[in-house]
Design a protein around this motif. Structure first.
Motif, PDB file in Angstrom:
ATOM      1  N   ILE A  20      15.324  30.101   3.871  1.00 28.59           N
ATOM      2  CA  ILE A  20      15.513  29.641   2.480  1.00 28.59           C
ATOM      3  C   ILE A  20      16.689  30.358   1.523  1.00 28.59           C
ATOM      4  O   ILE A  20      17.439  28.991   1.036  1.00 28.59           O
ATOM      5  N   VAL A  21      17.449  31.254   1.787  1.00 26.62           N
ATOM      6  CA  VAL A  21      18.418  31.543   1.157  1.00 26.62           C
ATOM      7  C   VAL A  21      19.525  30.509   1.907  1.00 26.62           C
ATOM      8  O   VAL A  21      20.284  29.995   0.765  1.00 26.62           O
ATOM      9  N   TRP A  22      19.869  30.222   3.346  1.00 27.89           N
ATOM     10  CA  TRP A  22      20.713  29.440   3.684  1.00 27.89           C
ATOM     11  C   TRP A  22      20.779  28.647   3.025  1.00 27.89           C
ATOM     12  O   TRP A  22      22.049  27.732   3.325  1.00 27.89           O
ATOM     13  N   GLY A  23      19.449  27.847   2.847  1.00 31.55           N
ATOM     14  CA  GLY A  23      18.769  26.855   2.385  1.00 31.55           C
ATOM     15  C   GLY A  23      19.787  26.072   1.264  1.00 31.55           C
ATOM     16  O   GLY A  23      20.009  25.148   0.553  1.00 31.55           O
ATOM     17  N   ALA A  24      19.860  27.197   0.250  1.00 29.68           N
ATOM     18  CA  ALA A  24      19.516  27.717  -1.306  1.00 29.68           C
ATOM     19  C   ALA A  24      21.560  27.248  -1.482  1.00 29.68           C
ATOM     20  O   ALA A  24      21.561  26.479  -1.949  1.00 29.68           O
ATOM     21  N   LEU A  25      22.164  27.425  -0.063  1.00 25.69           N
ATOM     22  CA  LEU A  25      23.771  27.807   0.049  1.00 25.69           C
ATOM     23  C   LEU A  25      24.154  26.126  -0.016  1.00 25.69           C
ATOM     24  O   LEU A  25      25.229  26.529  -0.560  1.00 25.69           O
ATOM     25  N   LEU A  26      23.227  26.035   0.465  1.00 25.24           N
ATOM     26  CA  LEU A  26      23.983  24.252   1.612  1.00 25.24           C
ATOM     27  C   LEU A  26      23.818  23.514   0.462  1.00 25.24           C
ATOM     28  O   LEU A  26      24.860  23.042   0.558  1.00 25.24           O
ATOM     29  N   THR A  27      22.565  23.717   0.000  1.00 28.84           N
ATOM     30  CA  THR A  27      22.249  22.721  -1.328  1.00 28.84           C
ATOM     31  C   THR A  27      23.335  22.554  -2.245  1.00 28.84           C
ATOM     32  O   THR A  27      24.124  22.256  -3.072  1.00 28.84           O
ATOM     33  N   ALA A  28      23.796  24.490  -3.015  1.00 27.49           N
ATOM     34  CA  ALA A  28      23.955  24.627  -4.113  1.00 27.49           C
ATOM     35  C   ALA A  28      25.453  24.050  -4.251  1.00 27.49           C
ATOM     36  O   ALA A  28      26.493  23.897  -4.639  1.00 27.49           O
ATOM     37  N   ASP A  54      32.079  24.555  -0.101  1.00 31.35           N
ATOM     38  CA  ASP A  54      32.672  25.569   0.554  1.00 31.35           C
ATOM     39  C   ASP A  54      32.094  26.134   1.831  1.00 31.35           C
ATOM     40  O   ASP A  54      32.331  26.689   2.381  1.00 31.35           O
ATOM     41  N   VAL A  55      30.924  25.870   1.816  1.00 32.76           N
ATOM     42  CA  VAL A  55      30.370  25.688   3.690  1.00 32.76           C
ATOM     43  C   VAL A  55      31.243  25.262   4.691  1.00 32.76           C
ATOM     44  O   VAL A  55      31.606  25.937   5.451  1.00 32.76           O
ATOM     45  N   ARG A  70      16.291  20.586   3.906  1.00 38.81           N
ATOM     46  CA  ARG A  70      14.991  20.834   5.155  1.00 38.81           C
ATOM     47  C   ARG A  70      15.243  22.140   5.085  1.00 38.81           C
ATOM     48  O   ARG A  70      13.545  22.982   5.295  1.00 38.81           O
ATOM     49  N   HIS A  71      15.744  22.867   5.165  1.00 36.30           N
ATOM     50  CA  HIS A  71      15.349  24.708   5.635  1.00 36.30           C
ATOM     51  C   HIS A  71      14.942  25.267   4.498  1.00 36.30           C
ATOM     52  O   HIS A  71      14.493  26.374   4.918  1.00 36.30           O
ATOM     53  N   VAL A  72      15.121  25.043   3.161  1.00 39.10           N
ATOM     54  CA  VAL A  72      14.477  25.519   2.299  1.00 39.10           C
ATOM     55  C   VAL A  72      12.859  25.369   1.783  1.00 39.10           C
ATOM     56  O   VAL A  72      11.959  25.794   1.856  1.00 39.10           O
ATOM     57  N   LEU A  73      12.442  23.749   2.167  1.00 35.98           N
ATOM     58  CA  LEU A  73      11.520  23.490   2.368  1.00 35.98           C
ATOM     59  C   LEU A  73      10.674  24.195   3.204  1.00 35.98           C
ATOM     60  O   LEU A  73       9.430  24.654   3.636  1.00 35.98           O
TER      61      LEU A  73
END
Length: 112
Positions: A9-17, A21-22, A45-48
């Motif tokens: 969820i944290v990884w997905g949030a970083l990718l989305t936000a 930077d990623v 997808r990762h967050v879900l």
């Protein structure tokens, strides 16, 4: 909540936000509008998937399947595309890591 779900969820949030930077961490990877959009979709997808896994809504035997399929798709992209090879390999390794981790953390103890 499983630690793999939290990390996902944290990884997905970083990718989305912060997709630019990623992408910036990867050498020879352009931060194009298409690239940022793809990174955001993967983040969602990762967050879900993390939320679904945290709820236990998917049988343990199937929880790692989306990551294994994603890793296979990224391997194919890495072989076909010179421009997107670096991010495809990086994403393949991350998806493989999530698949292995999800499989291990979702394994039920055997009776006996």
């Amino acid at each position: 909540m499983r630690s793999t779900s939290v990390v996902r969820i944290v990884w997905g949030a970083l990718l989305t936000a912060i997709p630019s930077d990623v992408l910036g961490f990867l050498p020879r990877t352009p931060s194009t509008p298409t690239g940022r959009a793809v990174v955001r979709v993967l983040g969602i997808r990762h967050v879900l998937q993390g939320a679904v896994d945290a709820c236990g809504a998917v049988p343990a035997a199937w929880a790692a399947v989306p990551d294994a399929l994603h890793a296979a798709g990224m391997a194919g992209l890495a072989l076909k595309s010179g421009r997107w090879r670096t991010p495809a390999v990086a994403d393949m390794l991350i998806a493989s890591g999530f698949a292995v981790s999800t499989r291990r953390t979702n394994r039920r103890p055997r009776a006996g």
